[in-house]
Each structure stands twice: as structure tokens, then as C-alpha cells.
Write a protein that holds these residues in place. Sequence first.
Motif, PDB file in Angstrom:
ATOM      1  N   TYR A 171      41.852  37.377  48.401  1.00 31.64           N
ATOM      2  CA  TYR A 171      42.531  37.094  47.133  1.00 31.64           C
ATOM      3  C   TYR A 171      43.408  38.280  46.779  1.00 31.64           C
ATOM      4  O   TYR A 171      43.283  39.366  47.345  1.00 31.64           O
ATOM      5  CB  TYR A 171      41.533  36.809  46.003  1.00 31.64           C
ATOM      6  CG  TYR A 171      40.503  37.897  45.752  1.00 31.64           C
ATOM      7  CD1 TYR A 171      40.823  39.056  45.029  1.00 31.64           C
ATOM      8  CD2 TYR A 171      39.199  37.761  46.230  1.00 31.64           C
ATOM      9  CE1 TYR A 171      39.882  40.040  44.797  1.00 31.64           C
ATOM     10  CE2 TYR A 171      38.258  38.752  46.007  1.00 31.64           C
ATOM     11  CZ  TYR A 171      38.605  39.878  45.287  1.00 31.64           C
ATOM     12  OH  TYR A 171      37.671  40.870  45.060  1.00 31.64           O
ATOM     13  N   GLU A 172      44.315  38.052  45.834  1.00 31.94           N
ATOM     14  CA  GLU A 172      45.143  39.126  45.277  1.00 31.94           C
ATOM     15  C   GLU A 172      44.609  39.494  43.900  1.00 31.94           C
ATOM     16  O   GLU A 172      44.139  38.632  43.152  1.00 31.94           O
ATOM     17  CB  GLU A 172      46.596  38.687  45.181  1.00 31.94           C
ATOM     18  CG  GLU A 172      47.290  38.548  46.517  1.00 31.94           C
ATOM     19  CD  GLU A 172      48.765  38.224  46.372  1.00 31.94           C
ATOM     20  OE1 GLU A 172      49.580  39.178  46.311  1.00 31.94           O
ATOM     21  OE2 GLU A 172      49.104  37.026  46.317  1.00 31.94           O
ATOM     22  N   VAL A 173      44.707  40.763  43.563  1.00 33.93           N
ATOM     23  CA  VAL A 173      44.238  41.245  42.276  1.00 33.93           C
ATOM     24  C   VAL A 173      45.239  42.269  41.739  1.00 33.93           C
ATOM     25  O   VAL A 173      45.844  43.031  42.511  1.00 33.93           O
ATOM     26  CB  VAL A 173      42.819  41.856  42.380  1.00 33.93           C
ATOM     27  CG1 VAL A 173      42.786  43.002  43.387  1.00 33.93           C
ATOM     28  CG2 VAL A 173      42.300  42.308  41.028  1.00 33.93           C
ATOM     29  N   SER A 174      45.449  42.259  40.432  1.00 29.39           N
ATOM     30  CA  SER A 174      46.393  43.171  39.794  1.00 29.39           C
ATOM     31  C   SER A 174      45.692  43.966  38.700  1.00 29.39           C
ATOM     32  O   SER A 174      44.901  43.409  37.921  1.00 29.39           O
ATOM     33  CB  SER A 174      47.569  42.400  39.188  1.00 29.39           C
ATOM     34  OG  SER A 174      48.332  41.772  40.192  1.00 29.39           O
ATOM     35  N   PHE A 175      46.008  45.264  38.657  1.00 25.41           N
ATOM     36  CA  PHE A 175      45.455  46.173  37.663  1.00 25.41           C
ATOM     37  C   PHE A 175      46.606  46.630  36.763  1.00 25.41           C
ATOM     38  O   PHE A 175      47.623  47.106  37.257  1.00 25.41           O
ATOM     39  CB  PHE A 175      44.811  47.380  38.339  1.00 25.41           C
ATOM     40  CG  PHE A 175      43.764  47.015  39.362  1.00 25.41           C
ATOM     41  CD1 PHE A 175      42.436  46.895  39.000  1.00 25.41           C
ATOM     42  CD2 PHE A 175      44.120  46.787  40.692  1.00 25.41           C
ATOM     43  CE1 PHE A 175      41.466  46.561  39.945  1.00 25.41           C
ATOM     44  CE2 PHE A 175      43.164  46.445  41.640  1.00 25.41           C
ATOM     45  CZ  PHE A 175      41.828  46.330  41.265  1.00 25.41           C
ATOM     46  N   TYR A 176      46.430  46.491  35.463  1.00 26.92           N
ATOM     47  CA  TYR A 176      47.507  46.752  34.511  1.00 26.92           C
ATOM     48  C   TYR A 176      47.193  48.029  33.729  1.00 26.92           C
ATOM     49  O   TYR A 176      46.083  48.181  33.196  1.00 26.92           O
ATOM     50  CB  TYR A 176      47.661  45.580  33.543  1.00 26.92           C
ATOM     51  CG  TYR A 176      47.976  44.270  34.231  1.00 26.92           C
ATOM     52  CD1 TYR A 176      49.266  43.744  34.226  1.00 26.92           C
ATOM     53  CD2 TYR A 176      46.983  43.545  34.888  1.00 26.92           C
ATOM     54  CE1 TYR A 176      49.559  42.531  34.853  1.00 26.92           C
ATOM     55  CE2 TYR A 176      47.269  42.345  35.523  1.00 26.92           C
ATOM     56  CZ  TYR A 176      48.549  41.847  35.506  1.00 26.92           C
ATOM     57  OH  TYR A 176      48.833  40.656  36.132  1.00 26.92           O
ATOM     58  N   CYS A 229      45.586  43.395  47.602  1.00 28.75           N
ATOM     59  CA  CYS A 229      44.907  42.249  48.210  1.00 28.75           C
ATOM     60  C   CYS A 229      43.557  42.711  48.749  1.00 28.75           C
ATOM     61  O   CYS A 229      43.398  43.858  49.162  1.00 28.75           O
ATOM     62  CB  CYS A 229      45.754  41.612  49.311  1.00 28.75           C
ATOM     63  SG  CYS A 229      46.080  42.664  50.744  1.00 28.75           S
ATOM     64  N   ARG A 230      42.593  41.805  48.681  1.00 34.52           N
ATOM     65  CA  ARG A 230      41.262  42.074  49.218  1.00 34.52           C
ATOM     66  C   ARG A 230      41.191  41.474  50.617  1.00 34.52           C
ATOM     67  O   ARG A 230      41.361  40.270  50.795  1.00 34.52           O
ATOM     68  CB  ARG A 230      40.191  41.443  48.339  1.00 34.52           C
ATOM     69  CG  ARG A 230      38.767  41.629  48.828  1.00 34.52           C
ATOM     70  CD  ARG A 230      38.217  42.995  48.466  1.00 34.52           C
ATOM     71  NE  ARG A 230      38.027  43.141  47.030  1.00 34.52           N
ATOM     72  CZ  ARG A 230      37.640  44.258  46.437  1.00 34.52           C
ATOM     73  NH1 ARG A 230      37.406  45.356  47.166  1.00 34.52           N
ATOM     74  NH2 ARG A 230      37.498  44.319  45.125  1.00 34.52           N
ATOM     75  N   THR A 231      40.977  42.308  51.616  1.00 34.71           N
ATOM     76  CA  THR A 231      40.942  41.829  52.990  1.00 34.71           C
ATOM     77  C   THR A 231      39.614  41.113  53.281  1.00 34.71           C
ATOM     78  O   THR A 231      38.659  41.195  52.501  1.00 34.71           O
ATOM     79  CB  THR A 231      41.109  42.983  53.987  1.00 34.71           C
ATOM     80  OG1 THR A 231      39.944  43.816  53.934  1.00 34.71           O
ATOM     81  CG2 THR A 231      42.346  43.821  53.660  1.00 34.71           C
ATOM     82  N   LYS A 232      39.563  40.451  54.415  1.00 31.29           N
ATOM     83  CA  LYS A 232      38.332  39.782  54.838  1.00 31.29           C
ATOM     84  C   LYS A 232      37.200  40.793  55.009  1.00 31.29           C
ATOM     85  O   LYS A 232      36.020  40.436  54.935  1.00 31.29           O
ATOM     86  CB  LYS A 232      38.561  39.043  56.156  1.00 31.29           C
ATOM     87  CG  LYS A 232      39.602  37.940  56.097  1.00 31.29           C
ATOM     88  CD  LYS A 232      39.105  36.737  55.343  1.00 31.29           C
ATOM     89  CE  LYS A 232      40.094  35.576  55.454  1.00 31.29           C
ATOM     90  NZ  LYS A 232      39.634  34.379  54.716  1.00 31.29           N
ATOM     91  N   GLN A 233      37.544  42.048  55.263  1.00 35.69           N
ATOM     92  CA  GLN A 233      36.540  43.103  55.451  1.00 35.69           C
ATOM     93  C   GLN A 233      36.114  43.743  54.123  1.00 35.69           C
ATOM     94  O   GLN A 233      35.300  44.660  54.101  1.00 35.69           O
ATOM     95  CB  GLN A 233      37.092  44.187  56.384  1.00 35.69           C
ATOM     96  CG  GLN A 233      37.326  43.723  57.815  1.00 35.69           C
ATOM     97  CD  GLN A 233      38.558  42.834  57.940  1.00 35.69           C
ATOM     98  OE1 GLN A 233      39.574  43.063  57.272  1.00 35.69           O
ATOM     99  NE2 GLN A 233      38.471  41.823  58.798  1.00 35.69           N
ATOM    100  N   GLY A 234      36.689  43.273  53.014  1.00 36.96           N
ATOM    101  CA  GLY A 234      36.304  43.773  51.703  1.00 36.96           C
ATOM    102  C   GLY A 234      37.124  44.936  51.195  1.00 36.96           C
ATOM    103  O   GLY A 234      36.888  45.448  50.098  1.00 36.96           O
ATOM    104  N   GLU A 235      38.124  45.373  51.966  1.00 34.94           N
ATOM    105  CA  GLU A 235      38.942  46.524  51.590  1.00 34.94           C
ATOM    106  C   GLU A 235      40.086  46.094  50.668  1.00 34.94           C
ATOM    107  O   GLU A 235      40.644  45.007  50.825  1.00 34.94           O
ATOM    108  CB  GLU A 235      39.519  47.151  52.855  1.00 34.94           C
ATOM    109  CG  GLU A 235      40.377  48.386  52.627  1.00 34.94           C
ATOM    110  CD  GLU A 235      41.000  48.896  53.907  1.00 34.94           C
ATOM    111  OE1 GLU A 235      41.480  50.044  53.890  1.00 34.94           O
ATOM    112  OE2 GLU A 235      41.017  48.166  54.915  1.00 34.94           O
ATOM    113  N   LEU A 236      40.428  46.941  49.712  1.00 37.29           N
ATOM    114  CA  LEU A 236      41.623  46.724  48.901  1.00 37.29           C
ATOM    115  C   LEU A 236      42.800  47.454  49.541  1.00 37.29           C
ATOM    116  O   LEU A 236      42.680  48.619  49.917  1.00 37.29           O
ATOM    117  CB  LEU A 236      41.428  47.238  47.470  1.00 37.29           C
ATOM    118  CG  LEU A 236      40.660  46.356  46.496  1.00 37.29           C
ATOM    119  CD1 LEU A 236      40.534  47.054  45.149  1.00 37.29           C
ATOM    120  CD2 LEU A 236      41.320  44.993  46.316  1.00 37.29           C
TER     121      LEU A 236
END
Length: 275
Positions: A171-176, A229-236
Motif C-alpha cells: 500500500y501507499e502511505v502519506s505523512f503530513y 510505499c510499503r513493500t511486500k517485505q514490510g519496508e517503507l
Amino acid sequence: MNTILFVTDLYYPAKGRKYYKEDLFLTSQLRESFALTICHPKDIHAFEHHADLIVIRNAGPVANFKDEYLSFRERAAANRYNIYNSLDGKGDMNGKDYLPELAKAGYPVIPTIDDVQWLEILPEAEAYISKPKDGADSIGLERISRKDLASKLSASVDRSILIQPFIDFEYEVSFYFIDHEFQYALYAPDKEKRWRLAEYVPTAEDLKFANRFIEWNNLAWGIQRVDACRTKQGELLLVELEDLNPYLSLLELRPDVRQRFVEQFRRSLQTALQA
């Protein structure tokens, strides 16, 4: 009462977003504290001399008004205009040159190159993404194969093209952030629907990740959005650091979170006015 020139393109057809609703909401809140004029990014020159602060908001991709933007920055420097965001950022306000620079420096960024000599640092992938450095909203984005990478980069003699591996992320995630303070985070649970967002509660590690880029950018004042983005390995991994006119998805927030943001934004504008 201080005057603000609020720069936005209310009619920009942003996919999945309604710029005009967000900026009409913001200006309705700010009118309590400032005298506001709203203008299109191509019309800044007609109003800039009369404003105490020029606020660049949902103006759309700079590529749509590149000559006007570059001319405005020259005038802003020559006349010492007070601009919000401050124009000392190192992220998207200057194009995307920072992505290969951060990648080479070892930051947690999607592997990115802009020169054929760096081909070997790209990992093997089923496909690669080519995009212009001054692009936004997927403008100019192409999917290409590894065998086409060298010719694509060689054709870009001015190094205006970025190449990245295609990432099959979770998934994609955004920090504001406002200035250097975290405000809220949103993510897209369905990666096929980038702008159908939900509240995201970041972990301490998530905030450490996002703050690393905020500290690197060292923006004097303004709103920044760290997209990852959060990779399949859990990394941002960083996707981009939007430090010119980030869309805020304000109307997707809970009322209390939205109001806290507005109050912090108002305080930040006052700080910029006093600079």
C-alpha cells in the motif's frame, strides 16, 4: 490585517481529488485571520506586489506553468517576497533530482537513476518505470522493459528522465507535516485506488522514517507530504517528498483532526509573516 495571495488552480482536473473543495474550505477558515486574494498560478505577477505573503496551494503540476513558475521564483528572490512554502526546500519544488541523490546516499528510497552509468545499481525487476523529473500526477509516466533502459536514458541527454524498478507494494502511505511537526497520516488500503484514503496510525518506526526526510529537507516553513510505499517485505520506501503544493486530503479527515491542522496552519502562516 495581513494580506495573503492564495495561489491555486480551482479547475485543475485532478484524478480522484477535488482541488476546489479543499482550497475553498481552507480559505473560508483563513478569512477569519487574513485578507485573502485567490489567483491562478499564471496570474501571480498581477497581484504579487500587494501581498504580505504568497501562499502556493493546489496549483497543480509545475509542468503546466513552468515558464511562469521559474519567472516567479526569480522575481521572488530579487524582490524578497515572502513565500509559503519557503522556497528553500530540496524536494519536489525543484523537480525530482533529489531522488537519485538520496538513493545514492543510502536513504530508504525506491532505487532511482537518471544516468546510464548507474544502470548496475537498479535491481532486477519484471518491469521499470520511466518518468520526467518535472512530472506529477503520473504525467509522462511509462512502463518499460530492462532491455530498453539504456536507450531510454541515452535519449535523455539533459538527464530529465528518472528510471525506477516497478515495485509491487502492499500500500501507499502519506505523512503530513507543518513546518517540522507531524500532523496526521493517511493511506490507501486498496493500491488500485490511490486517492481513496483512510486514517493511518503510524508506528514509532514509521515516524522515524518520515522525519528523516523532513530533517534532510530542512524547510524553513511550510506544509510537506512524505509519500511512501510499503513493500511486500514490510519496508517503507520514499516515493516522493512533496514540498511545494501538496494536496492534503483535508476533507477526508475527522473534523477534530482537520480543525487541529487548520489551527496549526494558521500559526505557521503567522510565523512566516514575521520572518
